[in-house]
Scaffold this motif. Sequence first.
Motif, short mmCIF file in Angstrom:
data_model
loop_
_atom_site.label_atom_id
_atom_site.label_comp_id
_atom_site.label_asym_id
_atom_site.label_seq_id
_atom_site.Cartn_x
_atom_site.Cartn_y
_atom_site.Cartn_z
N LYS A 154 -1.78 0.25 10.28
CA LYS A 154 -2.38 -1.04 9.91
C LYS A 154 -1.97 -2.14 10.88
O LYS A 154 -2.79 -3.01 11.23
CB LYS A 154 -1.97 -1.40 8.48
N LEU A 183 -7.41 4.03 3.96
CA LEU A 183 -7.13 3.54 5.31
C LEU A 183 -8.22 3.98 6.28
O LEU A 183 -8.61 3.21 7.17
CB LEU A 183 -5.76 4.06 5.75
N ILE A 229 1.55 4.65 7.61
CA ILE A 229 0.41 3.84 7.16
C ILE A 229 0.58 2.40 7.60
O ILE A 229 -0.35 1.74 8.10
CB ILE A 229 0.26 3.97 5.63
N ASP A 239 0.82 -1.20 0.00
CA ASP A 239 0.00 0.00 0.00
C ASP A 239 0.85 1.25 0.00
O ASP A 239 0.58 2.21 -0.69
CB ASP A 239 -0.93 0.00 1.22
N THR A 282 -6.21 9.23 11.87
CA THR A 282 -6.05 9.11 10.41
C THR A 282 -6.84 10.20 9.70
O THR A 282 -6.35 10.82 8.74
CB THR A 282 -6.53 7.72 9.97
#
Length: 1818
Positions: A1503, A1567, A1499, A1109, A1523
């Motif tokens: 995650k 996200l 990111i 990603d 986020t």
Amino acid sequence: FSFSPLQYTRVWIPDPDEVWRSAEIIKDYKEGDKSLQLKLEDETLYEYPINLQGNELPFLRNPDILVGQNDLTALSYLHEPAVLHNLKVRFLESNHIYTYCGIVLVAINPYEQLPIYEQDVIYAYSGQNMGDMDPHIFAVAEEAYKQMARDEKNQSIIVSGESGAGKTVSAKYAMRFFATVGGSASETNIEAKVLASSPIMEAIGNAKTTRNDNSSRFGKYIQIGFDKEYHIIGANMRTYLLEKSRVVFQAEDERNYHIFYQLCASSSLPEFKELGLTCAEDFFYTSQGGDTSIDGVDDADDFEKTRHAFTLLGVKESHQMTIFRIIAAILHLGNLEIQGERDGEACSVSGEDEHLSSFCSLLGVEQSQMQHWLCHRKLVTTAETYVKSMTLHQVVNARNALAKHIYAQLFSWIVQHVNKALHSTVGQHSFIGVLDIYGFETFEVNSFEQFCINYANEKLQQQFNSHVFKLEQEEYMKEGIPWTLIDFYDNQPCIDLIEAKLGILDLLDEECKVPKGTDQNWVQKLYDRHAASQHFQKPRMSNTSFIVLHFADKVEYQSEGFLEKNRDTVYEEQINILKASKYQMVADLFQEEGAVPAAALRKGTPRIKVRSASPAFKAANKEHRKTVGHQFRNSLQLLMETLNATTPHYVRCIKPNDEKLPFKFDPKRAVQQLRACGVLETIRISAAGFPSRWSYPDFFDRYRVLMNKRDLSKNDKKQICQTLLEDLIKDPDKFQFGRTKIFFRAGQVAYLEKLRADKFRAATIMIQKTVRGWLQRAKYQRLRRATLALQRYARGHLARRLYENLRRTRAAIILQKQYRMVRMRRAFLRVRNATITIQAFARGMFVRRIYRQMLMEHKATILQKFARGWLARVRLRRARAAAVVLQCHWRRLQARRQLKALRIEARSAQHLKKLNIGMENKVVQLQRKVDEQNKENKLLNEQLSMLTSAHSSEVEKLKKELQEYQQSQRGEGNQLLSLQEEMERLRMELERAHGEREVMEDSHGKERDLLRKRISDLEEENTLLKQEKEELNSRILCQSEDEFARNTVEENIQLKKELEEDRSRYQNLIKEYASLEQRYDRLMDEITIIKQTPGHRRNPSNQSSLESDSNNPSICTSEIGDTEDVIQQVEEIGMEKAAMDMTLFLKLQKRVRELELERKKLQTQLEKKEQESKKSQVVETKTEATSEHEDFAYNSLKRQELESENKKLKNELNELRKAIADHATQNNSSNNVQDSYNLLLNQLKSANEELEVRKEEVLILRSQIMKAAQQKETGKNMERISSSAGWPSSDRPIDQEDAIEAYQGVCETNRLLEEQLQNQRREHEEEMEALKNQVDSMQEELEKQQQALLQTLQLSPEVQVELGLQQEITRLTNENLDLKELLEKLENNEKKLKKQLKIYMKKVQDFEASQTVVPVERRSHKRNMQVAVQRKEKDFQGMLEYYKEDEPLLIRNLITDLKPQAVSATVPCLPAYILFMCIRHADYINDDQKVHSLLTSTINGIKKVLKKHHDDFEMTSFWLANTCRLLHCLKQYSGEEAFMTQNTAKQNEHCLKNFDLTEYRQVLGHLSIQNYQQLINIAEGILQPMIVSAVLENESIQGLSSVKPMGYRKYSSNSGEGDNSYSLDEMIRQLNSFHSIMCDQGLDPEIIQQVFKQLFYMINAVALNNLLLRKDVCSWSTGMQLRFNISQLEEWLRGKNLQQSGAAQTLEPLIQAAQLLQLKKKTSEDAEAICSLCTSLTTQQIVKILNLYTPVNEFEERVTVAFIRNIQKQLQERNDPPQLLLDFKHMFPVLFPFNPSAITMDSIHLPASLNLDFLNKV
């Protein structure tokens, strides 16, 4: 039952037609009466005889409140008529096909597809208690699954019933439930394979019968295996009693097995040509039943499903073809023509029989052997072996036996391979077995098959009775109630009669061993042995049959065929032939191996398959083979052992009628099946004890009205209930007190209900009396007040009327005076105006008459003037024309004279010299070059030496020609004239070529002008059409303004829905991507764990599988260039990494398609050009062949020169192609076409000019070389030839060869010009075609627009407006896409330039750094912290600096290890602000790698945290807020004007300067969507267990709901589960917790609103789905309770300011359901009110709720069938979706609106608890 019949008591009496009829006693019974006086439902009187001594009183009828119960054991009176009536009411009035009867689920076949088996229904029943929901096959399956997981014990579901009752379908739905709920955890997809076995088994084991179109002709027991996690890992199937006789015989209106007809229907397929099949009517084995088709069934389509199932189960294509060959061979075997010989004592089969040859070829056996042994048999004695012919009857029987045996072996092979495909290597922890077996059968003629079936049902009934008895005993023992033996039917004597020593089966096996045993001898032995048995009888009129008294009924069996079917004879010789088949699979079917499964047959010669891996009997050896009866007994015993080792669950399927009509109930057939399947036996066992059972709290709530205040004041509810029952029921045997329940005898609950109703009736009378008195008093007082008011108003009215009369009289006088004055004045003014008008018209008439006369005179003068002028101009024009003609003739004469003089001058030698002056100059220049090329002369001399011989012949030829030429041309004048004429002719040809070229250019220009004109006309016409369209639209809008105003809101709503659907699809893609990504992570983790070794290096902490990603934005931020580079990068990165940017891929796909079309066009053009070049080369070779007689050296040099020119022309052609392609791709307008055409002409002209110059140079050079060579070779000869070839009368001699070369050069130039003109003409034609195509496309588009306009004009105004809007939206969308593409190109170019600028700036910085090499960075890093703080406080710019090696520490402290509590006292979303300040510093120093690395690590870190805390609501909410805030910061400080409107000046200074992070914003948006979806899933997982209990079951209003009697399922399920109830307050507290967490963590209010909208939708869906599947909550009191609970939720929304979120609107279906439960449901006005109110409920949901509606008290009325039909009729116009339940997993698309922050970056403080000391403020 003993009772005292009183008046108005309702009873059941027997009836020959309806089995039982309802009646009412109209007269009290008195002692000594012989009969009861009854009144039937049709008002007829009936006298029912009674016998009190024989206990022949009629059965009592249950109260109406108990009719329609989910569980039959909840009925107060348990007997056959009550059970039958309850089933009938549920089936016909409520359309409920499932009903509990204790532990049995009774399923009635509706013969109609019902919407109660969808995926949503499976999820609704999953995890629910069995008694809480409506009866369903899914409830039984869920109970089995739950008990397997809870008790860790294997389970069995026993499905039985008659043929056509729905056994197979019920078993299939049960397996589908297990496949859905217990889906396999691995990727083997075993649940799909389990479901795929159904179409295969239906194809080879199901057939059409008179009772069922898809009847299973075998029994099967499927074991579904589960692992320790209770996921499906495999399955195993056992089959019982296949009906083999159906292969060779079908009764009227029946069919063979489906596979035969499926194969015949697909015989036209190419792969089945070799089978030799036609339609099913052509084969004996498929046409005996008559009609070979089934209505609504497509055999060909079913065959495709069967083949797909074979493939899914791993059966190879070769094996599939072998299976189909065997089935086709069986059909051919049935069509053999057997010819009798010697009066039928012998038979034969013709060797030419095509069916015999097909049979043998399909099975791969020898035809002659099969032909012989079909008609002969081998007899083996002790001495020798004989071969004996068989009679015709024996041959036919042998053929049929062979066909049945082949099919049985094939059936066993398929079952074995299905089991092999479903087998799992993982260890099985537990299993659930589904037994789909035939029920009790009795026909007019009952044979061996019915005997085996009924024997199996005897065993199953015995097991069922013992299990019911055991459960009753356990329940009594658990409650501490004294256990008394209950007398129930024990069928062990009947089983002993069949299977005991010297029983029926034992005697049958013994008779089969006798060499000449017959059916009659066997029956006689039965008579002798079992005549005294109570379950065996001999018929009076027959000596070949016997009667067995089964538990369900007595059955008479005909003994004919018992021995033959028990032996199952197949001749060994035929089997041996099949063993020798050339096909391995066919041979394996008949091998004597233990792996061959044993299958059992139903009708004919059955054989039982016990297990797929169990040894089979020897099929061909008659002496050492077990009989079918013995095998069936063994397999049945194994089945019983399996069932006894499991917990059984029973499903009894009932066939409501024999006509297979939907929702038609035949009481006779239903009672017959209820008796046969053991349902009534269950009722009888239950009724013999204490069938009615109540828990103490439920009994207290239900019957508290019968208690007095003194008892209610006690706290012990159990003691209160005991005291009440002891007072009400005097007989202590009528009830028992258990530990948790009260047990009642049959009828006692009805007695208590009667007392309760009497108490309510007395209270109702008191309430009515009081209310009526109050109403009368209120009415009197209301009348008195009204009378006084009327008097007061009447007196006032009279006074006001008198005053009005006086006022009107005075006003009338005044009006008269004014009126008369006005009338007189009007008359005077009218006369005066008339006089003035007459005068004015008269004066005007005279003046106009004078003016008209003056005008006529003036016009006559003007006409005379113009006429005289015209005559003068005509005379002048004629004179001038004559003068012009004379001038033209004179000038033409002078021009001719001058032309003649010029021609004479042109023929002179002086003119030729002038022309050659330029050539002499060229010769001088080239002479200089000759010296330079002397070196090359050596090479040329070698070539010339090789051509010397050719030169000599050519010289001689030229001498001869020269002599002839000198003879023919003597004078110099003649030679010059001929050359001049030749030159003149060439010049004319050149001029003609130029003229043609000009004509072509003119024609091209004219056509181009015409095309432009045509295009302009079309554009004008298009604009006119647009104007007309706009006028029409404006006219339509003017006409329908009111309608448009109404429709605008609906259209906006529709557009919003479409937008939400698109957004939801997009977010679903993101969700799927996230799940795939997680799955990829898991796989990668597993791979790393597997591959790790002790010395393996550990990966960096910031590296994970989620780099896909984070690396994705590099596609856009790197230097892309053009679309080909993008595609190449996408291919290098991989689809998984590039899957993040979906829009990029869509654009790339579109661009690839455009490039592909362009490539094809260019390819075709290139092919055309190459063909033309080849043609031109061929023409050149031809012209060279014609001129072979000329000088060979000259030709070789000329060829080399032409090749060089050709290469040059090709290069120029390629350049032209590129230029044209570039222009074509940039713009397709006519201006660009004209530009490219002009470019082509200019290049062509320059090429022609250069070509002529080069031609002249090459010709002169070649002539000089040839002269030098000839002088060197021939010497004097060449001198003589050159001297003789000189021009006689010329001062300077002219070489003849030069003249010839000049002539040939001119010809070559002309040829090249012609080729160029042809190329130019061809290109012009291609351009014309392109323009024509463009015009045609525009015409087509115009025609489409005209057609659309015409269609629009024919529609209504509303539709016209809608279509106009749609077309405009489509056009704007296309324009938007084009603009987006253009914008992307510009952005890419901008990014290129930015990238180059960054590179140059970096070089400059490196250069500056190299100039000033000072180690400042490390020193600043090692400085004292206090000094740094003082410096930062002075000029802090809101940026944080860190070093590259500190990035993992930053991510760990700020993301991975951070707890939300650590920053709870700081600014909300502090981590997001800190990360953005770090990004700002990287942007400030222009370090793109640092920005990329930081964002990627951020990111990935988020995650990882979400993956680690996947069930933590607080953590997920925390990172969702951060986020979103980081995304808002990237937008707010991006520098884009759209996001800077609310910024302060200080915030604008903090904007990013160097980088465009749009792609990263998109990744962060994705996200955020994943975070949001995870947050919703966590919240739903917490709330879902609370919803049903809190919203539907929680009694917020005390005493409103009243409990009804429960059945066995309810109290059995409740007793096994703990108290998992939740109150509404607990659920609201949980919602408060969610809200406070999200608000404290700074989540945007818009997102919070969307979260609660989603949660409230889930609350609505779960509660409504549960309501639609539960009968006990569909009542008026539940509706009131539900409405109160919903109002509490709405009040909570208002208290939290969430009323604008749309959450309250999602509860609308639940609110309407509650209102529907409270509304009246009686009249047509009530139906209209319901239809107008329940707009959010579908028709099916409304009808379902009405069918489920149950009165809690007897004062309420049930909803009639007529009322429900009325509702359906009024709602039939709705276009509601077909599904019944709401999709509670549906997720609304989420929006993240831009929400800028008012906080500036320089005001943020870093707390020390974050351990971020390595960050330096800048």
